[in-house]
Design a protein around this motif. Sequence first.
Motif, PDB file in Angstrom:
ATOM      1  N   ASN A  90       0.816  -1.208   0.000  1.00 44.63           N
ATOM      2  CA  ASN A  90       0.000   0.000   0.000  1.00 44.63           C
ATOM      3  C   ASN A  90       0.854   1.264   0.000  1.00 44.63           C
ATOM      4  O   ASN A  90       0.342   2.354   0.176  1.00 44.63           O
ATOM      5  CB  ASN A  90      -0.921  -0.034   1.229  1.00 44.63           C
ATOM      6  CG  ASN A  90      -1.672  -1.346   1.276  1.00 44.63           C
ATOM      7  OD1 ASN A  90      -2.498  -1.628   0.439  1.00 44.63           O
ATOM      8  ND2 ASN A  90      -1.327  -2.190   2.240  1.00 44.63           N
ATOM      9  N   ASP A 129      -7.639  -2.913   2.269  1.00 44.75           N
ATOM     10  CA  ASP A 129      -8.588  -2.883   1.158  1.00 44.75           C
ATOM     11  C   ASP A 129      -7.857  -2.854  -0.185  1.00 44.75           C
ATOM     12  O   ASP A 129      -6.954  -2.041  -0.398  1.00 44.75           O
ATOM     13  CB  ASP A 129      -9.472  -1.639   1.305  1.00 44.75           C
ATOM     14  CG  ASP A 129     -10.564  -1.538   0.257  1.00 44.75           C
ATOM     15  OD1 ASP A 129     -10.598  -2.358  -0.684  1.00 44.75           O
ATOM     16  OD2 ASP A 129     -11.401  -0.627   0.383  1.00 44.75           O
ATOM     17  N   LEU A 130      -8.262  -3.745  -1.084  1.00 37.90           N
ATOM     18  CA  LEU A 130      -7.626  -3.878  -2.401  1.00 37.90           C
ATOM     19  C   LEU A 130      -7.628  -2.550  -3.169  1.00 37.90           C
ATOM     20  O   LEU A 130      -6.706  -2.271  -3.941  1.00 37.90           O
ATOM     21  CB  LEU A 130      -8.342  -4.968  -3.207  1.00 37.90           C
ATOM     22  CG  LEU A 130      -7.636  -5.486  -4.438  1.00 37.90           C
ATOM     23  CD1 LEU A 130      -6.251  -6.016  -4.094  1.00 37.90           C
ATOM     24  CD2 LEU A 130      -8.461  -6.574  -5.108  1.00 37.90           C
ATOM     25  N   LYS A 131      -8.629  -1.715  -2.957  1.00 40.53           N
ATOM     26  CA  LYS A 131      -8.703  -0.424  -3.643  1.00 40.53           C
ATOM     27  C   LYS A 131      -7.587   0.519  -3.209  1.00 40.53           C
ATOM     28  O   LYS A 131      -7.243   1.446  -3.929  1.00 40.53           O
ATOM     29  CB  LYS A 131     -10.059   0.239  -3.384  1.00 40.53           C
ATOM     30  CG  LYS A 131     -11.215  -0.511  -3.984  1.00 40.53           C
ATOM     31  CD  LYS A 131     -12.524   0.125  -3.601  1.00 40.53           C
ATOM     32  CE  LYS A 131     -13.679  -0.762  -4.047  1.00 40.53           C
ATOM     33  NZ  LYS A 131     -14.946  -0.323  -3.497  1.00 40.53           N
ATOM     34  N   LYS A 132      -7.021   0.279  -2.041  1.00 35.98           N
ATOM     35  CA  LYS A 132      -5.941   1.130  -1.534  1.00 35.98           C
ATOM     36  C   LYS A 132      -4.565   0.649  -1.964  1.00 35.98           C
ATOM     37  O   LYS A 132      -3.570   1.328  -1.746  1.00 35.98           O
ATOM     38  CB  LYS A 132      -5.997   1.195  -0.010  1.00 35.98           C
ATOM     39  CG  LYS A 132      -7.228   1.895   0.505  1.00 35.98           C
ATOM     40  CD  LYS A 132      -7.208   1.976   2.009  1.00 35.98           C
ATOM     41  CE  LYS A 132      -8.457   2.661   2.516  1.00 35.98           C
ATOM     42  NZ  LYS A 132      -8.483   2.717   3.983  1.00 35.98           N
ATOM     43  N   ARG A 133      -4.513  -0.514  -2.586  1.00 34.80           N
ATOM     44  CA  ARG A 133      -3.217  -1.072  -2.993  1.00 34.80           C
ATOM     45  C   ARG A 133      -2.565  -0.168  -4.037  1.00 34.80           C
ATOM     46  O   ARG A 133      -3.187   0.257  -4.992  1.00 34.80           O
ATOM     47  CB  ARG A 133      -3.394  -2.477  -3.558  1.00 34.80           C
ATOM     48  CG  ARG A 133      -2.054  -3.130  -3.825  1.00 34.80           C
ATOM     49  CD  ARG A 133      -2.170  -4.545  -4.244  1.00 34.80           C
ATOM     50  NE  ARG A 133      -2.485  -5.379  -3.095  1.00 34.80           N
ATOM     51  CZ  ARG A 133      -2.417  -6.688  -3.118  1.00 34.80           C
ATOM     52  NH1 ARG A 133      -2.088  -7.314  -4.223  1.00 34.80           N
ATOM     53  NH2 ARG A 133      -2.714  -7.378  -2.055  1.00 34.80           N
ATOM     54  N   ARG A 134      -1.268   0.095  -3.828  1.00 36.14           N
ATOM     55  CA  ARG A 134      -0.523   0.993  -4.714  1.00 36.14           C
ATOM     56  C   ARG A 134       0.470   0.272  -5.604  1.00 36.14           C
ATOM     57  O   ARG A 134       1.055   0.891  -6.490  1.00 36.14           O
ATOM     58  CB  ARG A 134       0.228   2.035  -3.880  1.00 36.14           C
ATOM     59  CG  ARG A 134      -0.677   2.916  -3.047  1.00 36.14           C
ATOM     60  CD  ARG A 134      -1.514   3.822  -3.954  1.00 36.14           C
ATOM     61  NE  ARG A 134      -2.459   4.586  -3.183  1.00 36.14           N
ATOM     62  CZ  ARG A 134      -3.783   4.477  -3.308  1.00 36.14           C
ATOM     63  NH1 ARG A 134      -4.300   3.622  -4.159  1.00 36.14           N
ATOM     64  NH2 ARG A 134      -4.577   5.208  -2.586  1.00 36.14           N
TER      65      ARG A 134
END
Length: 185
Positions: A90, A129-134
Amino acid sequence: MNKEVLNLKIIILGNSGVGKTALINRYTKNKFVPQANVSIGSDFLCKLLTVNDQLLNLQIWDTFGQEKHNALSGAYYRNADCCILVCDLNDKSSSDMLNQWYATLIGSTCEKSAGPIPIVVVGNKIDVDLKKRRVTMDHIMKSFDDNTPCYETSAKDSINVDELFFIVAKKALEQHRNDEAFSSG
């Protein structure tokens, strides 16, 4: 089974805050501490396990915040049998630093071995959360050999932590045996 205990030194590298201490605590104590206190120094925790009928004592060395000060000494790297390179999935900057950590490792290890120290690459904090993965593991692995083991882990949720350290133990045992053959040959 070989009843003699073989001590193997495992070092763990990565930016501050990626979860190195959390991974070590999860593996050695089966405990998650949400925010470890950052201090200066180094120490190691141990865990016994058996690999290929050999009883191993993994000495897993933690930096305790030294990476913030770029003050890792030669003693930290000396005689390591395997290295875990850790980033936070992240935090893109932590994955971008893996190449620098690897270069530092290669530049600091002694020429005691039959080959370069084996590494395992870890993307930690998959519980976020997968949406926060960078960053993706595919992106991370572009910098490493196809044969380099890589794991996505969560120290918090205990995902892939035991598997990670089992592979690390196998690689460390193999390195130790290669070093012994190299020294006696």
